[in-house]
Design an enzyme around this catalytic site. Structure first.
Site, PDB file in Angstrom:
ATOM      1  N   HIS A  32       0.852  -1.193   0.000  1.00 25.20           N
ATOM      2  CA  HIS A  32       0.000   0.000   0.000  1.00 25.20           C
ATOM      3  C   HIS A  32       0.888   1.244   0.000  1.00 25.20           C
ATOM      4  O   HIS A  32       0.685   2.172  -0.760  1.00 25.20           O
ATOM      5  CB  HIS A  32      -0.936  -0.015   1.210  1.00 25.20           C
ATOM      6  CG  HIS A  32      -1.869   1.161   1.245  1.00 25.20           C
ATOM      7  ND1 HIS A  32      -2.744   1.390   2.267  1.00 25.20           N
ATOM      8  CD2 HIS A  32      -2.048   2.190   0.381  1.00 25.20           C
ATOM      9  CE1 HIS A  32      -3.437   2.506   2.033  1.00 25.20           C
ATOM     10  NE2 HIS A  32      -3.028   3.013   0.896  1.00 25.20           N
ATOM     11  N   GLU A  81       1.068   8.240  -3.786  1.00 24.79           N
ATOM     12  CA  GLU A  81       1.970   7.787  -2.724  1.00 24.79           C
ATOM     13  C   GLU A  81       3.258   8.610  -2.707  1.00 24.79           C
ATOM     14  O   GLU A  81       3.791   8.938  -1.649  1.00 24.79           O
ATOM     15  CB  GLU A  81       2.287   6.289  -2.874  1.00 24.79           C
ATOM     16  CG  GLU A  81       1.097   5.377  -2.574  1.00 24.79           C
ATOM     17  CD  GLU A  81       0.592   5.493  -1.133  1.00 24.79           C
ATOM     18  OE1 GLU A  81       1.419   5.522  -0.201  1.00 24.79           O
ATOM     19  OE2 GLU A  81      -0.633   5.581  -0.940  1.00 24.79           O
ATOM     20  N   HIS A  85       3.642  10.907   0.494  1.00 27.34           N
ATOM     21  CA  HIS A  85       4.561  10.281   1.453  1.00 27.34           C
ATOM     22  C   HIS A  85       6.024  10.286   1.003  1.00 27.34           C
ATOM     23  O   HIS A  85       6.921  10.497   1.799  1.00 27.34           O
ATOM     24  CB  HIS A  85       4.131   8.831   1.713  1.00 27.34           C
ATOM     25  CG  HIS A  85       2.712   8.701   2.154  1.00 27.34           C
ATOM     26  ND1 HIS A  85       2.255   9.144   3.385  1.00 27.34           N
ATOM     27  CD2 HIS A  85       1.619   8.181   1.529  1.00 27.34           C
ATOM     28  CE1 HIS A  85       0.958   8.892   3.500  1.00 27.34           C
ATOM     29  NE2 HIS A  85       0.549   8.317   2.388  1.00 27.34           N
TER      30      HIS A  85
END
Length: 216
Positions: A32, A81, A85
């Site tokens: 993930h 992502e 992040h």
């Protein structure tokens, strides 16, 4: 930020959570994301560029697929992502480019081998329920640390929760550590993952746990 959460999700559960074009989800745990705790969108000008990870493409599609959207050319998930992040994780030299960030996550995935570990412990997708404590004990025995396990709470009229995500915590030196929240540490933002209408939250130790093999 102090540590990284490396999250694996169970595609069958992800599909169950959301009305989407999810079909034939992989029957293995997929990535993930790799998330610094307490940091998001650190550099809004550092845009995702898929050509930087072209050498990683076949591994990315296999181990880090966009479960919710099954078309292979979708890079939206990776873009999200990276921008949310990756741009924060990039403050570490070992993660300071897209190629390093995604490449290192793929390496950690192989190193952790969550699929292999669960199988060795005899925990596999099944129509019968597991005890959450048994799953936790198997993982802790195998890795020597406590991961964070998230489930979908039981639906109306159901008694079991459904396992959906397993997160491993790493120090900035990429050493495995317990995911327990340290005293005085604020909770990381990823406690809840909202997908569609349902939401994952930390699994309840006392509820029977379903590890589904196919989307119902």
């Amino acid at each position: 930020w102090k540590k990284l959460y490396f999250a694996h999700h169970w595609p069958v559960t992800v599909c169950k959570m959301d009305a989407n074009d999810c079909h034939d989800p992989p029957e293995y745990w997929t990535i993930h994301g790799l998330w610094p705790d307490r940091a998001e969108d650190c550099n809004r000008t550092w845009h995702f560029n898929v050509t930087e990870i072209k050498d990683l493409m076949s591994d990315m599609r296999h181990y880090w697929p966009d479960v919710l959207h099954s078309s292979l050319n979708r890079t939206q998930f990776w873009k999200h992502e990276w921008e949310k992040h990756g741009t924060c994780a990039a403050s570490l030299e070992i993660l300071n480019s897209q190629k390093k960030y995604f490449g290192k996550a793929l390496e950690l995935y192989q190193h952790i081998d969550l699929n292999g570990c669960l199988l060795k412990a005899g925990i596999k997708p099944s129509s019968s329920y597991y005890k959450m404590t048994a799953i936790k004990e198997a993982l802790t025995r195998f890795y020597g640390v406590t991961p964070k396990i998230q489930c979908l709470p039981p639906e109306e009229g159901e008694e079991a929760q459904t396992i959906g995500q397993i997160e491993f915590c790493f120090t900035k030196e990429l050493q495995l550590v317990n995911c327990k929240t340290l005293e005085g540490e604020s909770h990381p933002m990823q406690t809840h993952q909202k997908l569609g209408t349902s939401e994952l939250s930390v699994c309840n130790d006392t509820l029977p746990t379903y590890y589904p093999s196919e989307v119902q």
